[in-house]
Design a protein around this motif. Sequence first.
Motif, PDB file in Angstrom:
ATOM      1  N   THR A  15     -33.233   6.891  17.571  1.00  0.00           N
ATOM      2  CA  THR A  15     -33.173   5.462  17.260  1.00  0.00           C
ATOM      3  C   THR A  15     -33.645   5.175  15.838  1.00  0.00           C
ATOM      4  OG1 THR A  15     -35.353   5.171  18.213  1.00  0.00           O
ATOM      5  CG2 THR A  15     -33.486   4.658  19.626  1.00  0.00           C
ATOM      6  N   SER A  17     -33.613   5.125  11.736  1.00  0.00           N
ATOM      7  CA  SER A  17     -32.460   4.904  10.864  1.00  0.00           C
ATOM      8  C   SER A  17     -32.007   6.194  10.172  1.00  0.00           C
ATOM      9  CB  SER A  17     -32.765   3.808   9.847  1.00  0.00           C
ATOM     10  OG  SER A  17     -33.998   4.031   9.237  1.00  0.00           O
ATOM     11  N   ARG A  20     -29.993   8.005  12.774  1.00  0.00           N
ATOM     12  CA  ARG A  20     -28.702   7.352  12.995  1.00  0.00           C
ATOM     13  C   ARG A  20     -27.733   7.698  11.866  1.00  0.00           C
ATOM     14  NH1 ARG A  20     -28.597   0.954  13.459  1.00  0.00           N
ATOM     15  NH2 ARG A  20     -30.107   1.279  15.127  1.00  0.00           N
ATOM     16  N   ARG A  24     -24.194   9.698  12.456  1.00  0.00           N
ATOM     17  CA  ARG A  24     -22.887   9.176  12.037  1.00  0.00           C
ATOM     18  C   ARG A  24     -22.124  10.186  11.202  1.00  0.00           C
ATOM     19  NH1 ARG A  24     -23.727   2.924  10.184  1.00  0.00           N
ATOM     20  NH2 ARG A  24     -23.386   2.038  12.234  1.00  0.00           N
ATOM     21  N   ASP A  42     -30.583   1.131  23.128  1.00  0.00           N
ATOM     22  CA  ASP A  42     -30.249   1.317  21.725  1.00  0.00           C
ATOM     23  C   ASP A  42     -29.537   2.659  21.506  1.00  0.00           C
ATOM     24  OD1 ASP A  42     -30.774  -0.010  19.015  1.00  0.00           O
ATOM     25  OD2 ASP A  42     -31.211   2.107  18.671  1.00  0.00           O
ATOM     26  N   ALA A  45     -25.977   2.310  22.362  1.00  0.00           N
ATOM     27  CA  ALA A  45     -25.202   1.655  21.296  1.00  0.00           C
ATOM     28  C   ALA A  45     -24.853   2.663  20.199  1.00  0.00           C
ATOM     29  CB  ALA A  45     -25.994   0.481  20.716  1.00  0.00           C
ATOM     30  N   THR A  46     -25.830   3.493  19.829  1.00  0.00           N
ATOM     31  CA  THR A  46     -25.545   4.501  18.800  1.00  0.00           C
ATOM     32  C   THR A  46     -24.533   5.526  19.304  1.00  0.00           C
ATOM     33  OG1 THR A  46     -27.713   4.189  17.805  1.00  0.00           O
ATOM     34  CG2 THR A  46     -26.595   6.243  17.290  1.00  0.00           C
ATOM     35  N   ASP A  49     -21.140   4.039  19.026  1.00  0.00           N
ATOM     36  CA  ASP A  49     -20.791   4.018  17.615  1.00  0.00           C
ATOM     37  C   ASP A  49     -20.317   5.411  17.170  1.00  0.00           C
ATOM     38  OD1 ASP A  49     -20.886   2.600  14.998  1.00  0.00           O
ATOM     39  OD2 ASP A  49     -22.431   4.087  14.541  1.00  0.00           O
ATOM     40  N   THR A 190     -36.787   2.580   5.615  1.00  0.00           N
ATOM     41  CA  THR A 190     -36.695   2.499   7.075  1.00  0.00           C
ATOM     42  C   THR A 190     -37.605   1.386   7.577  1.00  0.00           C
ATOM     43  OG1 THR A 190     -38.569   3.961   7.408  1.00  0.00           O
ATOM     44  CG2 THR A 190     -36.413   5.010   7.214  1.00  0.00           C
ATOM     45  N   PRO A 205     -31.483   5.813   3.962  1.00  0.00           N
ATOM     46  CA  PRO A 205     -31.425   6.859   4.992  1.00  0.00           C
ATOM     47  C   PRO A 205     -30.187   7.755   4.854  1.00  0.00           C
ATOM     48  CG  PRO A 205     -31.839   4.713   5.986  1.00  0.00           C
ATOM     49  CD  PRO A 205     -31.598   4.463   4.542  1.00  0.00           C
TER      50      PRO A 205
ATOM     51  N   ARG B  23     -36.083  -7.019   9.143  1.00  0.00           N
ATOM     52  CA  ARG B  23     -34.840  -6.252   9.218  1.00  0.00           C
ATOM     53  C   ARG B  23     -34.900  -5.309  10.418  1.00  0.00           C
ATOM     54  NH1 ARG B  23     -33.685  -1.980   4.669  1.00  0.00           N
ATOM     55  NH2 ARG B  23     -35.222  -0.949   5.995  1.00  0.00           N
ATOM     56  N   GLU B  25     -34.016  -2.760  13.356  1.00  0.00           N
ATOM     57  CA  GLU B  25     -33.058  -1.645  13.383  1.00  0.00           C
ATOM     58  C   GLU B  25     -32.481  -1.427  14.776  1.00  0.00           C
ATOM     59  OE1 GLU B  25     -35.087   1.676  11.554  1.00  0.00           O
ATOM     60  OE2 GLU B  25     -34.601   0.914   9.555  1.00  0.00           O
ATOM     61  N   ARG B  26     -33.078  -2.076  15.766  1.00  0.00           N
ATOM     62  CA  ARG B  26     -32.571  -1.918  17.134  1.00  0.00           C
ATOM     63  C   ARG B  26     -32.238  -3.274  17.707  1.00  0.00           C
ATOM     64  NH1 ARG B  26     -37.330   1.700  19.695  1.00  0.00           N
ATOM     65  NH2 ARG B  26     -37.763   2.901  17.809  1.00  0.00           N
ATOM     66  N   THR B  27     -31.260  -3.280  18.616  1.00  0.00           N
ATOM     67  CA  THR B  27     -30.868  -4.523  19.262  1.00  0.00           C
ATOM     68  C   THR B  27     -32.064  -5.201  19.918  1.00  0.00           C
ATOM     69  OG1 THR B  27     -28.919  -3.257  19.826  1.00  0.00           O
ATOM     70  CG2 THR B  27     -29.052  -5.472  20.719  1.00  0.00           C
ATOM     71  N   ARG B  64     -29.125  -3.580   9.344  1.00  0.00           N
ATOM     72  CA  ARG B  64     -29.219  -2.309  10.077  1.00  0.00           C
ATOM     73  C   ARG B  64     -28.588  -2.382  11.464  1.00  0.00           C
ATOM     74  NH1 ARG B  64     -32.998   1.181   7.224  1.00  0.00           N
ATOM     75  NH2 ARG B  64     -31.984   1.112   5.197  1.00  0.00           N
ATOM     76  N   ARG B  67     -23.290  -1.329  14.217  1.00  0.00           N
ATOM     77  CA  ARG B  67     -22.604  -0.294  15.003  1.00  0.00           C
ATOM     78  C   ARG B  67     -21.350  -0.817  15.696  1.00  0.00           C
ATOM     79  NH1 ARG B  67     -28.127   1.539  17.874  1.00  0.00           N
ATOM     80  NH2 ARG B  67     -28.362  -0.710  17.725  1.00  0.00           N
ATOM     81  N   PHE B  68     -20.395   0.089  15.906  1.00  0.00           N
ATOM     82  CA  PHE B  68     -19.239  -0.195  16.753  1.00  0.00           C
ATOM     83  C   PHE B  68     -19.708   0.012  18.191  1.00  0.00           C
ATOM     84  CE2 PHE B  68     -16.836   2.132  13.152  1.00  0.00           C
ATOM     85  CZ  PHE B  68     -16.705   0.988  12.416  1.00  0.00           C
ATOM     86  N   LEU B  69     -19.564  -1.017  19.026  1.00  0.00           N
ATOM     87  CA  LEU B  69     -20.093  -0.896  20.383  1.00  0.00           C
ATOM     88  C   LEU B  69     -19.034  -0.519  21.403  1.00  0.00           C
ATOM     89  CD1 LEU B  69     -22.502  -3.981  20.368  1.00  0.00           C
ATOM     90  CD2 LEU B  69     -23.090  -1.579  20.039  1.00  0.00           C
TER      91      LEU B  69
END
Lengths: 249, 434
Positions: A15, A17, A20, A24, A42, A45-46, A49, A190, A205, B23, B25-27, B64, B67-69
């Motif tokens: 989780t 940054s 992540r 990616r 979370d 979701a990643t 993605d 971060t 990152p 900012r 970084e997580r939902t 941050r 993302r594509f969900l």
Amino acid sequence: MTDTTTETWLILGATSSMARALARKLAKRGANLLLAGRDMSDLEATASDCRLRGAALAESLHFDARAPETFQPILERMRAMDGTLNAAVFVGSMPPQEEIDIAPEMLDGVVADSFTGPARLLHGLAPLLEARGSGTIVGVGSVAGDRGRVGNYVYGAAKAGFATYMSGLRNRLGRSGAHAITVKPGFVDTAMTWRLEGMFLVAPPEAVADSILKAVEKKRNVIYTPFFWRYIMMIIRAVPEPIFRKMSI
Amino acid sequence: MSWKQTEYTGWGRHLRAKGEIARPERTSAFIRVAEESPCPAIGQRRSYGDASLNSGGRAISTARLDRFLGFEPETGILEVESGCMLGDIVTHFGPRGWLPTVLPGTGFATVGGAIGMDVHGKNHHHKGSFGLHVRDVTLALPDGIHTIAPDDPLFAATIGGMGQTGPIASARIQLAPTKGALAMVTERRMPDLDSYFDALDASEATYTVGWIDATARGDALGRGILEEGETGAGLVPPARRGKRIPMDAPHFALSGPIVRSFNAAYYRRIPERGRTVVKALEDFFFPLDKIHDWNRLYGKRGFHQFQCVVPLDEREALRGMLERVSDSGLASPLAVLKRMGAAEGGMMSFPTEGYTLAIDFPAREEAPEMIRGLIDMTAEADGRVYLAKDAFASPEHMDAMYPERAAWAEIVNELDPEQNYATDLVRRLALRDL
């Protein structure tokens, strides 16, 4: 015959940054990704993605550095994967030093998050890499581990322990054709550094992820990222202790 | 959640704000901060003026949460986090045959920003604005998350609603099938304003946009280059991105004589008979994104953009504006003319049927007066200015330009009675006053 065209990456602390960003980039080249951490929604979701960015497979797994019972299912999942097994460790926690000074019991948690938790899991993982004679373990430490400073020496000590562990792991894995890389990021943009004062030359990152992938490709041993931190830390380590103990950096 | 005290600006770099920004970084962190400390959400701050500023207050950055969900290949519906940049969607889904139905001139705009400003693109005359292709929006409000679809009364207040209905966590947007990952673009010289208007009226291309030489005068007034594009399949080198402007340019870089000669050369670069070129999608949709931070070319004082739309029968109003601009010697090379189709946006959406003109001005001393004059001319022509670009409009113009404003203000004030989501733009133009 070991299949070397398939690569699987276990990402601990997925989780964050930095993690992540690495996930990616690995997704883009079609890797299998096992994303491990505590915030399952979370991670999911990643994982979505990463699948949409090209990962052959992306799953989320529960990992808590302070809960060793979460380790075995992760190791089982890794064992079931074909091809080259790799891992990248991004876990760690850095509570403000003043809070630890008031509540010294917090020290155990910091050491578990940044050192003993991930080390214990990697100890279970190492034989899998040795058996296949391939794979890389990337351990993300910190420049804070290079010298204890008044501002965050508990975190620094845990990261120093982890760096020493990584060094030994590298020595061990090298005998079978696997490899371990120690990564020491300087200031990275971060959530951990978002509000900190006095940050300079802060790296995104994505830049850290790029240098990790390059280090994996070139089988580097210890990298600082961005590279100039190697020289900054060289100077900081060279300051004689009688002088250093009076400094506040 | 940690808050960082900072000074920040919009894309024009002229208006500034000081305040605290979080900012997440997580939902989960985003939802928590939206519950505990309701304040405006900001993305990549691509609005030019003060739409993304909250002086003295707080703001939540979605940078941050990008993302594509989820994606349904059968329908082309993409679920994304609000901080996802449109260019990222083009890069990843273009080669798979899908594009956001509507794309603005920069790929750095986020999905949340595109909804909040109900952005338009080169195909507005066919497809309308961005909001028309939004299937639902998930808002993070003090009492938790709410997903609203077009049948919800809050939806029309959210599309083009400048973030006043609360931070957007994610949205589901309809992508459109594309023939391929490249654009075939026909470029033609337009020798004067009338031929330009006529060509825009006659254009049947999927994507139509025009560059205009805002320094040309006399017979050449309004000359420019019309670009008509179609997507297509084939091979083209990937778009080269990411050059940076290393420093603020000196103020004379965009002085009158330099801009005039640049524009003349830019015009003549297209052969008299026109030409057709093939471009990577990103280069066609987002020509300026090739250079990061191009706003630094305007020097440290920054710049302004004026954009208006006037009804189709008000061609003469635009002629008057162009005369005024070319006489002033203030224009920059960036000026765009386009015809927009019928409007079907949200209550505060900018796009409406007519001709739209956008011109950049370096932030020199004379610029504010010049732009205020253009805003008055827009009002006289029953047109409206685009609030995502604005820094100089006044509250008195708002009800004529945005007839649904008061009704919109009632809806958002009921949702957010303490005006926690108000931005500098909303306060400056008294948009939520009843």
